[in-house]
Design an enzyme around this catalytic site. Structure first.
Site, PDB file in Angstrom:
ATOM      1  CB  CYS A   1      -0.913  -0.049   1.337  1.00 56.91           C
ATOM      2  SG  CYS A   1      -2.004  -1.500   1.333  1.00 56.91           S
TER       3      CYS A   1
ATOM      4  CG  HIS B   1      -2.461   3.651   5.496  1.00 54.60           C
ATOM      5  ND1 HIS B   1      -2.254   3.668   4.057  1.00 54.60           N
ATOM      6  CD2 HIS B   1      -2.492   2.402   5.864  1.00 54.60           C
ATOM      7  CE1 HIS B   1      -2.318   2.402   3.605  1.00 54.60           C
ATOM      8  NE2 HIS B   1      -2.429   1.831   4.988  1.00 54.60           N
TER       9      HIS B   1
ATOM     10  CG  HIS C   1      -6.753   0.347   1.092  1.00 55.06           C
ATOM     11  ND1 HIS C   1      -5.868   0.929   0.337  1.00 55.06           N
ATOM     12  CD2 HIS C   1      -6.199  -0.245   2.115  1.00 55.06           C
ATOM     13  CE1 HIS C   1      -4.554   0.843   0.804  1.00 55.06           C
ATOM     14  NE2 HIS C   1      -4.638   0.216   1.607  1.00 55.06           N
TER      15      HIS C   1
END
Length: 405
Positions: free
Chosen positions: A156, A295, A332
């Site tokens: 990520c 995040h 996401h």
């Protein structure tokens, strides 16, 4: 580690394709309207939500038939920009982040292979289509980039790290400008099932889809997987001035670190180090940051660890900087998340408006010392510096500071 301060680096154009739409203005309008791009999805009896791109991709042949969907998304994002036409191609770099390369291609190939082992005739494009560097190489070919071509695959944090690598290449003098960004597309049955087996996907039962992913909320129970891509054109300040072009914002800070602790569990100290390095590189103090794009995926431990890290960086001033995440609205996007959220931060600086965490209804009592915008967001007329965090499996952490000139 952080970078030494050097040449100023400006963001001059951006492209964005995600579950909320195509183009930065479209996505910002959707965020300000409190729209949610997620849709309900059942994974072998596991009810969740995903963020699919439903817009028509602006991708030209011959790339359609020989590239994975993640590359199609990347081509669409970069097509929204000029692609740095007019530069010496040897002074341009291409830096791209991916999470899992070729998921759609791999899935369809296995379906074909196992349906009839004897008769299977797999595409000769399979190997080049699923290489991690397939997207970056395709973009380099399309836009004639000859100075550098880098692929970053750090889960990520991938595209945030790609942006940092591009900054380093410009500041060291290797290139004058770069096409940077990230893309990911893994909404295929096999991958969704694998994520569901990890029990980190948000479980959506008797719940409005707009409340599927709830970072910071006491009822959060996981992330919502999504696809998307984003691109930033970044250029060296003195070159930009000579050419008389205007900038959208400035990339002023980058920090990175590795937890070196666990493949999936995050570390407070690692995240603290990345944020501190980004601040140091930008020459700023925590109090200078007017907004933190966290995040914050919506997992119980992930959000908790990040907030602990934020509290250590900001110290006593924990309630003076608003913190939110756009993942509750668009999902996401894994390897693309750092670039997508960096582009959105450019929009946030332009509109002087901080987005809410869309699905935040009842903030977790653990986070009561933080300013967590909900509802319709917050107008911030003095907003100048924002930080964006990207933390990935494998313990890789990246933080960016973006400044409005």
């Amino acid at each position: 580690m952080g970078l030494a301060r050097g040449a100023q680096i400006y963001i001059t154009e951006v492209g964005l394709t995600c579950a909320l739409g195509r183009g930065l203005n479209v996505v910002m309008d959707a965020l300000q309207a409190n729209e949610c791009g997620l849709s309900l999805h059942d994974v072998h009896g596991y009810p969740t939500a995903v963020g699919r791109v439903n817009t028509v991709l602006n991708v030209e042949e011959p790339f359609l038939s020989t590239r994975d969907r993640s590359t199609h998304l990347a081509l669409d994002a970069v097509a929204q920009t000029s692609g740095l036409r007019g530069y010496d191609p040897h002074r341009i770099g291409l830096f791209w982040g991916v999470g899992l390369a070729g998921a759609h291609w791999i899935e369809s190939t296995y379906e074909q292979y196992f349906s009839d082992l004897a008769a299977s005739r797999l595409s000769p494009w399979t190997v080049p289509a699923i290489m991690p560097n397939a997207t970056a190489s395709t973009l380099a070919m399309k836009y004639g980039v000859r100075g550098a071509c880098w692929t970053t695959a750090n889960a990520c944090a991938s595209s945030a790290l790609a942006i940092g690598q591009a900054m380093q290449a410009i500041q060291s003098g290797h290139v004058d400008a770069a096409i940077v960004g990230g893309s990911d597309a893994m909404l295929v049955p096999g991958m969704l099932h694998a994520w569901a087996r990890m029990r980190v996907l948000a479980r959506v039962v008797d719940k409005d889809v707009s409340l599927a992913c709830q970072p910071f909320d006491q009822n959060r129970n996981g992330l919502c997987l999504a696809e998307g891509a984003a691109c930033l054109l970044i250029e060296k300040g003195d070159v930009l001035q000579r050419q008389g072009r205007k900038a959208l914002a400035r990339l002023s800070g980058f920090g990175q670190s590795c937890d070196a602790m666990d493949l999936t569990e995050p570390s407070v100290s690692g995240q603290v180090h990345a944020m501190q390095q980004a601040l140091k590189h930008a020459g700023l103090q925590p109090g200078d940051i007017g907004y933190l794009n966290a995040h914050a995926t919506g997992t119980r431990n992930g959000d908790r660890v990040e907030m602990m890290a934020v509290n250590k960086v900001w110290g006593q001033a924990t309630n003076q900087c608003p913190v939110s995440t756009v993942k509750s609205a668009l999902g996401h996007t894994m390897g693309a998340a750092g670039a997508i959220e960096a582009v959105i931060c450019v929009g946030i600086l332009a509109r002087k408006w901080v987005p809410p965490t869309l699905a935040l209804v009842t903030p977790d009592s653990e986070f009561e010392d933080r300013w967590l915008p909900a509802g319709h967001g917050v107008d911030m007329p003095e907003l100048t510096h924002v930080m964006s965090n990207s933390f990935g499996f494998g313990g890789t952490n990246a933080s960016l500071v973006i400044t409005k000139e």
